[in-house]
Design an enzyme around this catalytic site. Structure first.
Site, short mmCIF file in Angstrom:
data_model
loop_
_atom_site.label_atom_id
_atom_site.label_comp_id
_atom_site.label_asym_id
_atom_site.label_seq_id
_atom_site.Cartn_x
_atom_site.Cartn_y
_atom_site.Cartn_z
N ASN A 34 0.82 -1.22 0.00
CA ASN A 34 0.00 0.00 0.00
C ASN A 34 0.85 1.27 0.00
O ASN A 34 0.32 2.38 0.05
CB ASN A 34 -0.98 0.00 1.18
CG ASN A 34 -0.27 0.01 2.53
OD1 ASN A 34 0.93 0.24 2.62
ND2 ASN A 34 -1.04 -0.24 3.59
N ILE A 54 -3.24 -5.41 2.38
CA ILE A 54 -3.25 -6.88 2.42
C ILE A 54 -4.60 -7.43 2.89
O ILE A 54 -4.88 -8.60 2.71
CB ILE A 54 -2.11 -7.44 3.31
CG1 ILE A 54 -2.15 -6.81 4.71
CG2 ILE A 54 -0.76 -7.24 2.65
CD1 ILE A 54 -1.22 -7.47 5.71
N ASN A 94 -2.94 -3.45 11.86
CA ASN A 94 -2.21 -3.66 10.61
C ASN A 94 -1.52 -5.03 10.56
O ASN A 94 -1.62 -5.74 9.56
CB ASN A 94 -1.17 -2.55 10.42
CG ASN A 94 -0.65 -2.48 9.00
OD1 ASN A 94 -1.43 -2.27 8.07
ND2 ASN A 94 0.64 -2.67 8.82
N THR A 119 10.29 -12.01 13.91
CA THR A 119 11.38 -11.20 14.45
C THR A 119 11.92 -11.76 15.77
O THR A 119 11.17 -12.40 16.52
CB THR A 119 10.88 -9.75 14.67
OG1 THR A 119 11.80 -9.05 15.51
CG2 THR A 119 9.53 -9.70 15.36
N TYR A 143 4.80 -4.39 19.16
CA TYR A 143 5.29 -4.87 17.86
C TYR A 143 5.64 -6.36 17.94
O TYR A 143 5.19 -7.17 17.12
CB TYR A 143 6.53 -4.05 17.45
CG TYR A 143 7.30 -4.67 16.31
CD1 TYR A 143 6.73 -4.82 15.05
CD2 TYR A 143 8.61 -5.14 16.49
CE1 TYR A 143 7.44 -5.40 14.00
CE2 TYR A 143 9.32 -5.72 15.45
CZ TYR A 143 8.73 -5.85 14.21
OH TYR A 143 9.42 -6.45 13.18
N LYS A 147 3.69 -9.76 16.07
CA LYS A 147 4.33 -10.80 15.26
C LYS A 147 4.11 -12.19 15.89
O LYS A 147 3.90 -13.18 15.18
CB LYS A 147 5.83 -10.51 15.15
CG LYS A 147 6.14 -9.26 14.32
CD LYS A 147 5.88 -9.53 12.86
CE LYS A 147 6.19 -8.34 12.00
NZ LYS A 147 6.10 -8.63 10.56
N PHE A 171 16.99 -11.31 12.94
CA PHE A 171 17.67 -10.44 13.90
C PHE A 171 17.82 -9.08 13.19
O PHE A 171 16.83 -8.63 12.62
CB PHE A 171 18.94 -11.12 14.42
CG PHE A 171 18.56 -12.17 15.47
CD1 PHE A 171 17.78 -13.27 15.14
CD2 PHE A 171 18.92 -12.02 16.80
CE1 PHE A 171 17.35 -14.20 16.10
CE2 PHE A 171 18.52 -12.94 17.77
CZ PHE A 171 17.73 -14.02 17.42
N ASN A 172 18.96 -8.42 13.16
CA ASN A 172 18.99 -7.05 12.61
C ASN A 172 19.39 -7.04 11.14
O ASN A 172 20.57 -7.27 10.83
CB ASN A 172 19.96 -6.18 13.42
CG ASN A 172 19.42 -5.88 14.79
OD1 ASN A 172 19.08 -6.79 15.55
ND2 ASN A 172 19.31 -4.62 15.12
N ARG A 221 24.25 -6.55 19.05
CA ARG A 221 23.21 -7.09 18.15
C ARG A 221 23.86 -7.95 17.07
O ARG A 221 25.01 -7.79 16.74
CB ARG A 221 22.43 -5.94 17.48
CG ARG A 221 21.64 -5.07 18.46
CD ARG A 221 20.44 -5.81 19.03
NE ARG A 221 19.68 -5.03 19.99
CZ ARG A 221 19.91 -5.01 21.31
NH1 ARG A 221 20.89 -5.72 21.84
NH2 ARG A 221 19.16 -4.28 22.11
#
Ligand SMILES: NC(=O)c1ccc[n+]([C@@H]2O[C@H](COP(=O)([O-])OP(=O)(O)OC[C@H]3O[C@@H](n4cnc5c(N)ncnc54)[C@H](O)[C@@H]3O)[C@@H](O)[C@H]2O)c1
Length: 329
Positions: A34, A54, A94, A119, A143, A147, A171-172, A221
């Site tokens: 979108n 979606i 969302n 995640t 968040y 997930k 991960f990152n 990280r």
């Protein structure tokens, strides 16, 4: 007509790179995005592109039928931890409600293979390092919960409807290909911020916390190159196509770098100075997040090509030098 893969969120950072790799591998791809957080220019003009949500069942049904979609890679989501804390309803709507609507539309049109962008934020505060997939999941923010809920939905759909999925817990993500790079607005990820500070586009980079129980006091990280992430999605699709079962799989390199190590590596790559400012720790930011990535190797046959931080940062820097205004250039 051969089958196609539906990529939601294909105009975003990881989605655009994965579309690039899928096409290099000879796959037919359809993108649904979108553009709330992505860039039209991140999708090549020769890739079928649909601007929409979606949760638009009529649109999903139409494009599945028109393009003979056989599988979906689902990247589309909101992904700012701070925003999820201040506006949880946005995230549950969302990422969860719309995510379930997408999965239902796929199921009803006969698509039963999905790769899901999950995640490491689903783990919350780590109890052990490196983090295996069996680690407890108790997210520290909405968040991560959004997930985790979709992971549980997919688990239930697997049992009830034989809807097969691989949830990849990244991960990152970091780095770029020659054509696609990271252009989030606002940007919250460390490596693009460090490189923006090197270019003088921002005055300094904030280091949140220098009193963590790590060798240099800054948080550690696990940075994984975006092309390695993209490759893992292709391997996960192949796993499902072979008839493999649904899985939950970490994607990291198994090696951690501190914030100061990232800044020093960026100085070495760019040859420029980088101003830093120390700020207090952010609530809910663990001191270390490092993946146990053995399952990705054993189940998907995946190994990261980029294991060295400098080479990951080098690809991000090259993309930024070629695209100083990101996708606006
Ligand atoms: N970047 C990371 O380090 C990281 C780490 C772990 C997980 N993830 C997950 O990976 C996925 C991709 O991350 P990214 O960094 O590429 O994000 P991104 O914001 O660059 O891309 C997400 C894309 O999804 C689109 N989108 C969002 N909601 C939509 C909706 N309802 N309908 C249609 N399109 C929608 C946006 O316009 C955007 O193009 C996300 O699901 C994110 O949660 C990312």
């Amino acid at each position: 007509m051969c089958v196609a893969i539906l990529v939601t969120g294909g105009a975003g950072y990881i989605g655009s790179v994965t579309v690039e790799l899928l096409r290099q591998a000879g796959a037919r791809v359809v993108v649904l995005d979108n553009l709330s957080r992505g860039h039209r220019k991140a999708v090549g003009p020769d890739v079928p592109f649909y601007k929409g949500n979606i949760d638009d069942r009529a649109l999903v049904t139409r494009l599945v039928r028109e393009h003979q979609v056989d599988a979906c890679i689902h990247f589309a989501a909101y992904a700012y931890v701070g925003e999820s804390v201040s506006q949880p309803s946005l995230y549950f709507d969302n990422n969860v409600r719309q995510g379930i609507a997408l999965v239902d539309a796929l199921k009803e049109t006969g698509v039963r293979k999905l790769i899901f962008s999950s995640t490491c934020a689903t783990y919350g505060e780590p109890q052990s390092i490196p983090i295996p997939e069996s680690h407890q999941q108790w997210p520290a923010n909405p968040y991560g919960w959004s997930k985790l809920v979709l992971e549980r939905v997919l688990e239930a759909y697997d049992r009830a409807y034989q809807f097969r999925s691989v949830s990849l817990r990244y991960f990152n993500a970091a780095g770029a290909t020659a054509v696609h790079g990271e252009d989030h607005r606002p940007e919250t990820h460390l490596i693009p911020l460090v490189l923006a500070a090197a270019r003088g586009a921002i005055p300094h980079v904030s280091v949140f916390g220098c009193d963590y129980p790590t060798p240099d006091g800054t948080a550690i990280r696990d940075y994984i190159h975006v092309a390695d992430l993209g490759k893992a999605h292709i391997l996960a699709l192949e796993h499902l196509t072979r008839g493999g079962p649904s899985e939950f799989v970490n994607l990291g390199t198994g090696r951690g770098y501190s914030v100061l190590e990232v800044i020093n590596a960026a100085k070495a790559v760019t040859g420029l100075s980088i101003e830093t400012r120390t700020e207090p720790r952010r609530p809910g930011d663990p001191s270390r997040l490092i993946a146990d990535c053995g399952k990705a190797r054993d189940v998907l046959g995946w190994l990261p090509a980029y294991t060295d931080l400098r080479s990951i940062i080098g690809t991000a820097w090259e993309w930024l030098e070629g695209n100083p205004r990101g996708y606006d250039g």
